[in-house]
Design a protein around this motif. Sequence first.
Motif, PDB file in Angstrom:
ATOM      1  N   THR A  70       0.832  -1.210   0.000  1.00 19.72           N
ATOM      2  CA  THR A  70       0.000   0.000   0.000  1.00 19.72           C
ATOM      3  C   THR A  70       0.862   1.254   0.000  1.00 19.72           C
ATOM      4  O   THR A  70       0.621   2.189  -0.773  1.00 19.72           O
ATOM      5  N   GLN A  73       2.716   1.788  -3.353  1.00 18.18           N
ATOM      6  CA  GLN A  73       1.785   2.201  -4.399  1.00 18.18           C
ATOM      7  C   GLN A  73       1.385   3.659  -4.209  1.00 18.18           C
ATOM      8  O   GLN A  73       1.285   4.426  -5.182  1.00 18.18           O
ATOM      9  N   GLN A  74       1.167   4.060  -2.965  1.00 18.74           N
ATOM     10  CA  GLN A  74       0.805   5.453  -2.690  1.00 18.74           C
ATOM     11  C   GLN A  74       1.939   6.401  -3.079  1.00 18.74           C
ATOM     12  O   GLN A  74       1.686   7.482  -3.618  1.00 18.74           O
ATOM     13  N   GLU A  77       1.979   6.738  -6.841  1.00 15.32           N
ATOM     14  CA  GLU A  77       0.920   7.621  -7.310  1.00 15.32           C
ATOM     15  C   GLU A  77       1.204   9.076  -6.966  1.00 15.32           C
ATOM     16  O   GLU A  77       0.867   9.983  -7.733  1.00 15.32           O
ATOM     17  N   GLY A 139      -2.532  -2.219 -11.521  1.00 13.60           N
ATOM     18  CA  GLY A 139      -1.940  -0.924 -11.821  1.00 13.60           C
ATOM     19  C   GLY A 139      -0.824  -0.996 -12.835  1.00 13.60           C
ATOM     20  O   GLY A 139      -0.109  -0.014 -13.060  1.00 13.60           O
ATOM     21  N   ASP A 142      -2.829   1.134 -17.589  1.00 14.45           N
ATOM     22  CA  ASP A 142      -3.622   2.300 -17.186  1.00 14.45           C
ATOM     23  C   ASP A 142      -5.096   2.164 -17.536  1.00 14.45           C
ATOM     24  O   ASP A 142      -5.973   2.569 -16.761  1.00 14.45           O
ATOM     25  N   GLU A 154     -12.748  -4.538  -8.725  1.00 14.21           N
ATOM     26  CA  GLU A 154     -11.852  -3.401  -8.521  1.00 14.21           C
ATOM     27  C   GLU A 154     -11.811  -2.482  -9.734  1.00 14.21           C
ATOM     28  O   GLU A 154     -11.087  -1.487  -9.730  1.00 14.21           O
ATOM     29  N   LYS A 271      -8.910   1.225 -13.107  1.00 16.01           N
ATOM     30  CA  LYS A 271      -9.003   0.782 -11.724  1.00 16.01           C
ATOM     31  C   LYS A 271      -9.775   1.803 -10.902  1.00 16.01           C
ATOM     32  O   LYS A 271      -9.559   3.008 -11.016  1.00 16.01           O
ATOM     33  N   ASN A 273     -10.963   4.224  -8.039  1.00  7.65           N
ATOM     34  CA  ASN A 273     -10.317   5.084  -7.033  1.00  7.65           C
ATOM     35  C   ASN A 273      -8.838   5.327  -7.297  1.00  7.65           C
ATOM     36  O   ASN A 273      -8.124   5.801  -6.415  1.00  7.65           O
ATOM     37  N   ARG A 274      -8.370   5.010  -8.495  1.00  7.52           N
ATOM     38  CA  ARG A 274      -6.970   5.289  -8.816  1.00  7.52           C
ATOM     39  C   ARG A 274      -6.864   6.694  -9.393  1.00  7.52           C
ATOM     40  O   ARG A 274      -7.740   7.142 -10.138  1.00  7.52           O
ATOM     41  N   TYR A 275      -5.792   7.373  -9.041  1.00 10.44           N
ATOM     42  CA  TYR A 275      -5.574   8.717  -9.588  1.00 10.44           C
ATOM     43  C   TYR A 275      -5.482   8.655 -11.107  1.00 10.44           C
ATOM     44  O   TYR A 275      -4.784   7.812 -11.667  1.00 10.44           O
ATOM     45  N   LYS A 276      -6.185   9.559 -11.762  1.00 12.34           N
ATOM     46  CA  LYS A 276      -6.172   9.631 -13.226  1.00 12.34           C
ATOM     47  C   LYS A 276      -5.328  10.825 -13.657  1.00 12.34           C
ATOM     48  O   LYS A 276      -5.636  11.968 -13.322  1.00 12.34           O
TER      49      LYS A 276
END
Length: 294
Positions: A70, A73-74, A77, A139, A142, A154, A271, A273-276
């Motif tokens: 986690t 990955q954060q 991002e 992830g 994209d 997910e 995915k 809630n993933r940042y776009k």
Amino acid sequence: MNLRDFEVFKTIAECGSFSKASEKLFIAQPSLSKTIQKLEKKLGVTLFDRSNRIFRLTDEGKLVYEKAITMLQQMKELKIELEDINEHIHGHLKVGLPQIIGTFFFPKMAKAFTKKYKEVTLEIVEEGGLNVEKLVEKGEVDVAFVVIPTQSKELESHLIFEAPFVACLPKSHAFKNEQQIALAQLKQDDWILFDTSFALSQVVLESCRKEHFIPNIAYSTTQWDLLMALVRNELGVAIIPSPLTEMYSQNVCVKQISSQYIPWKIGIVVKKNRYKTRALKAFLKIVSDVYKIE
């Protein structure tokens, strides 16, 4: 304790040994051991069970591994977001494309996108639909075009196209003069399916189950032109999306399926809630415009 320590720990846990991790990271085993010892000391726990020649995570190690995934990955991002603050749209996108779907849907969209966003490079990742879903979920890709509904919860999906499945029979088939057929009428035939990594394969098998039979699979393939060639050469029957028959319908009998409606639904997925990035948002906007997504 720093991010690099957790990256090393995660790699060792996934490789299952210090030696394999050493080869992957190009770091000598003694250095890896020191890193883990330092991390264990700072955390006050034992991360790996090394007893009886068994190499595995302890209970504490499993928790640290989950948190490390986690956290890393954060941070990944965060780096993307910081690089993306610039209003100028540029970058690199990985687009997942199952072989069949890519042929029908990607060229039109890619032309519209690259014409408008010349500084964004598109990398195509070709895999079976189910594998593509997993890559988006991890992830590693994209955005992707896949058969929906997806198997993963997910993923966020939007329908862009729908068409029915049809039956493709050899010219000499006993039902060659029928206007429509039920799937169950073909239960004694040999069947040609797409490979199990294709979502299409699951759709066909589920449709057969609805009519209470399991097809006799004579061949499976990842190539849709080969699938049609096998039908033409009287080696079996196939159930495929109708757009495929528009390109390879010669010397086969194409029949509508009367017993049920089997939809080929194609969607664009990312995915949840993933940042776009701005590049990804621009890509999704082009897809929306080209395919009139509401």
